[in-house]
Design an enzyme around this catalytic site. Structure first.
Site, PDB file in Angstrom:
ATOM      1  CG  LEU A 119      -8.913  -3.391   4.327  1.00  0.00           C
ATOM      2  CD1 LEU A 119      -8.997  -4.699   5.337  1.00  0.00           C
ATOM      3  CD2 LEU A 119      -7.654  -2.837   3.883  1.00  0.00           C
ATOM      4  CG  LEU A 130     -12.451  -7.548   2.798  1.00  0.00           C
ATOM      5  CD1 LEU A 130     -12.490  -7.048   4.517  1.00  0.00           C
ATOM      6  CD2 LEU A 130     -12.721  -8.748   2.933  1.00  0.00           C
ATOM      7  CE  LYS A 155      -3.561   5.359   5.208  1.00  0.00           C
ATOM      8  NZ  LYS A 155      -4.677   5.596   3.723  1.00  0.00           N
ATOM      9  CD  GLU A 185      -6.888   4.576   2.817  1.00  0.00           C
ATOM     10  OE1 GLU A 185      -7.257   3.199   2.602  1.00  0.00           O
ATOM     11  OE2 GLU A 185      -6.320   5.928   2.951  1.00  0.00           O
ATOM     12  CG  ASP A 195      -7.315   3.394  -1.743  1.00  0.00           C
ATOM     13  OD1 ASP A 195      -7.547   3.369  -0.447  1.00  0.00           O
ATOM     14  OD2 ASP A 195      -8.574   3.357  -0.613  1.00  0.00           O
ATOM     15  CB  ALA A 203      -4.653   1.329  -7.268  1.00  0.00           C
TER      16      ALA A 203
END
Length: 765
Positions: A90, A92, A107, A149, A175, A211
């Site tokens: 995420l 984090l 997911k 991921e 992502d 991304a």
């Protein structure tokens, strides 16, 4: 600004949760969010022999001879591995593989929830690219696809590329590509609203991680000119000749420009993609952009600039974020479940740019359509319609699977990567709807026949917003000609407020001003003059009661069927209809509900509307007519007369009419299976029914004849709330003309479904 705090995978619209709540959810019951369920019965020794030894040898031998049979004999074709090393969990950071597991389970849960794709999470505890690739590359036999991921850049680029080269199944780093696809869909619509051509649009991308680079590559593949894209990282614009902080992936997007900072890059820019950090964009930067600027501030949880901050500077801005508490959420869940669904179903060897573009275009087109009210019910808010605050579909739009997945499958076939082309994409789309909605499959045969034989259906309450939307959907689906009964100015005002065009071919009839009023009043007077009706009473009813007017249209052949009941109770609506339309000869008027579930399939329940305590003759007639309706739905009827008692145990007095109904059918003869009285579990459970070897049902009952209205209402109203079953109806059976009555306050989908049933009934007459 190398990696954005990417948009969330799920949607928690306007939710406010505490750490304690989140931890409690993950810990309660079975820890985590996943479990494995059997798809085949394993209750007897024979079951075990078939599923394992010795029976399992047969599929093994067949797959050895023909590896493609693994898709027929195993779960491979519907199984995706969600794989991560936890280096970019995420927003984090590098938490490691184990700490990333809750995200991977989530997911996998989203794959199942949104696209019925089975998935398992695999957390690989290594940051070494070679070790990671070797751990994954040999998993191909187990899975139909690989979803990578939470892997940090630039390693994610290398890992994905190498695995795509080594494996013959789709490998997709969500992502990167999920964010790019959803953002591209929003950009298509934002350009449409602002009159821009994508190829000429000047785009600034802040962030140069996975991304961001995927976004740049996708919009280029869609036709945006490379020189119109300026990408920035923490050190400024990626320009040709720059050496500091560059790598091969950044260098691919460097352009010849004299601009060096994000502020300079945004001067005169048409659009901005933010995949960076909170506060990266200032008010002055927004002020410097071109007219009608497009801003996608996708850093999460806090965007580069909030919509409120941007609109304080510019009232012509179109803005999207990664957050669920603002309009236009760029949410990956709009993409990956449906992209994999389409790729799996054509057994694609990869997910290529053609498929990604198709997904983005399908999402964009869906956002331009009327928004189902189910979306509002899932937290989307009311009044959603295509415009600056709605350029991306909502994650809970039930149409996503039937729009995006077929588009991806079609693109896979056209680009030559599909190993199992689909012969009929329209049928495929309808099948997909049925994977998540049991009612969709039951309606498929009805709607197909209706498309082939369009009918004219009167929507009696034509001034109501939901009724208008249902009529528009009826027309757009090709089911026939809808007739809205109402005042034209009121109808058109509602249509204008909805913000959607009224399709050609929809008729509006004002009951008070209709040229047919005299003819309808005379018809009604002939029917009711000996029941106390004066001619002026009939005129008043035709002029003022829309149900009477609509029923007259159907009775006199000016329309094929009608639907009503949205604003009145069933009993009040039926009373008005029956002033005009009689029951059919030798029939009983009753309500028939369809209960639809994956486990039990389609089960018909009668009577659910009319008879409080039916006698034996009525029960027998209901059974006959219900069996006939079951055949119309493609079912072989097996009728169970239900009671609290099973063949006399326990005894009681109220089972008398049920037993007498069975005796009547015995004496008269039938062409369908029936038996009773029996409890509901006996009717539906073969193992319990085996305790009664004399029972004449050869399989689970699919028509349940209830002993009274009280029991019918308890069943049909409780089951959908307690299980995942869907209830449709009650449908009116036994009238001489096709009429259906919806429940008060029904949804647009429910009104549309009932209109389809009414139109379908008209075909058979």
């Amino acid at each position: 600004m190398d990696d954005a705090k990417k948009p969330p995978m799920g949607d928690t619209r306007t939710a406010r949760i505490t750490a304690e709540e989140a931890l409690a959810l993950h810990a309660e019951g079975k820890p985590g969010k996943l479990e494995i369920r059997l798809t085949k019965p394993l209750t007897t020794a024979r079951d075990l022999s078939l599923a394992y030894s010795p029976g399992v040898a047969e599929p093994c031998l067949h797959i050895h001879r023909d590896p493609s049979l693994a898709y027929d004999y195993t779960a491979k074709g519907n199984m995706v591995a969600v794989i991560s090393n936890g280096t970019a969990v995420l927003g984090l950071g590098n938490l490691g593989a184990l700490a990333g597991k809750p995200v991977m389970e989530g997911k996998a849960a989203l794959f199942k929830r949104f696209a019925d794709v089975d998935s398992i999470d695999l957390c690989v505890s290594t940051e070494d690219v070679d070790e990671f690739v070797n751990a994954v590359r040999y998993l191909g036999p187990s899975f139909g696809g690989i979803n990578l991921e939470d892997i940090k850049a630039p390693e994610c680029f290398v890992i994905e590329q190498r695995l795509r080269e080594l494996m013959d199944i789709p490998v997709f780093h969500d992502d990167q590509h999920g964010t790019a696809i959803v953002a591209a869909a929003g950009l298509i619509n934002a350009c449409h609203l602002t009159g821009r051509e994508l190829s000429e649009t000047k785009l600034v991308i802040n962030g140069a991680g996975s991304a961001a680079i995927a976004c740049a590559e996708l919009v280029k593949a869609m036709g945006m000119r490379p020189e119109n894209i300026l990408m920035c990282d923490t050190k400024g614009v990626l320009y040709r000749g720059r050496t500091e902080g560059m790598n091969q992936w950044k260098s691919a997007h460097a352009v010849a420009t004299d601009r060096r900072s994000l502020a300079q890059a945004l001067e005169g820019a048409d659009a901005f993609f933010g995949l960076s950090v909170k506060g990266a964009v200032t008010a002055d930067m927004v002020r410097s952009m071109a007219k009608n600027p497009i801003i996608f501030a996708m850093a999460n949880p806090d965007p580069e600039i909030t919509p409120d901050e941007a609109r304080a500077v510019r009232d012509d801005v179109i803005i999207a974020t990664g957050r669920s508490d603002y309009p236009n959420q760029v949410n990956n869940v709009l993409g990956f479940p449906f992209i994999f669904r389409g790729a799996l179903d054509v057994r694609a060897s990869t997910i290529n740019d053609t498929m990604k573009i198709a997904a983005a275009e399908a999402l964009a087109m869906l956002a331009r359509e009327d928004v189902p009210e189910e979306v509002a019910g899932a937290g989307g808010g009311s009044g959603l319609r295509f415009g600056p605050d709605y350029i991306i579909p909502h994650a809970f739009d039930p149409r996503l699977i039937a729009r995006v997945s077929p588009a991806v499958a079609k693109a896979a076939m056209e680009s030559g990567v599909a190993r199992k082309p689909l012969p009929d994409l329209k049928r495929y789309a309808r099948t997909l709807s049925g994977r998540l909605d049991a009612g969709a499959n039951a309606l498929e045969a009805i709607t197909e026949r209706l498309r082939a034989n369009p009918q004219k259906v009167v929507f009696a309450e034509g001034e109501e917003e939901k009724v208008i939307r249902a009529a528009i959907a009826f027309r757009n689906a090709g089911y026939g000609t809808p007739v809205l009964v109402g005042r034209e100015d009121r109808v058109m005002a509602k249509v204008a407020a909805l913000g959607i065009p009224l399709p050609e071919g929809i008729e509006i009839h004002n009951a008070r001003l209709s040229d047919s009023n005299t003819r309808y009043a005379e018809f009604l007077y002939q029917r009711r003059q000996r029941q106390g009706f004066l001619f002026r009473d009939c005129q008043r009813l035709v002029n003022q009661d829309r149900n009477t007017f609509a029923a007259c249209m159907v009775a006199m052949g000016d329309a094929d069927a009608m639907v009503s009941g949205f604003t009145r109770s069933t009993s009040a609506t039926l009373e008005g209809v029956m002033n005009v339309i009689d029951p059919a000869p030798e029939t009983v008027l009753f309500g028939l509900s369809l209960m639809l579930s994956r486990r039990a399939g389609t089960v018909l329940v009668a009577d659910t509307a009319i008879h409080e305590r039916p006698d034996a003759a009525t029960l027998a007639s209901i059974a006959r007519q219900s069996a006939a309706e079951a055949r119309k739905l493609g079912l072989t009827p097996r009728v169970a007369f239900l009671s609290f008692s099973t063949f006399g145990d326990p005894g009681g007095t109220i089972t008398g009419p049920v037993r007498e109904a069975v005796k009547r059918l015995d004496a008269e003869g039938t062409d369908f299976e029936y038996d009773g009285e029996m409890a509901a579990d006996v009717a539906l459970n073969p193992q319990l029914r085996a305790l009664y070897p004399f029972c004449r049902l050869t399989g689970p009952a699919n028509v349940l004849v209830m002993p009274g209205l009280h029991a019918a209402h308890i069943l049909t109203k409780a089951v959908p709330l307690l299980t995942s079953a869907t209830s449709i109806g009650p449908l009116l059976v036994g009238l001489s003309k096709p009429v259906q009555i919806v429940n008060m306050g029904s949804s647009v989908s429910q009104i549309l479904d009932m209109a389809c049933f009414a139109g379908h009934a008209a075909i058979a007459r």
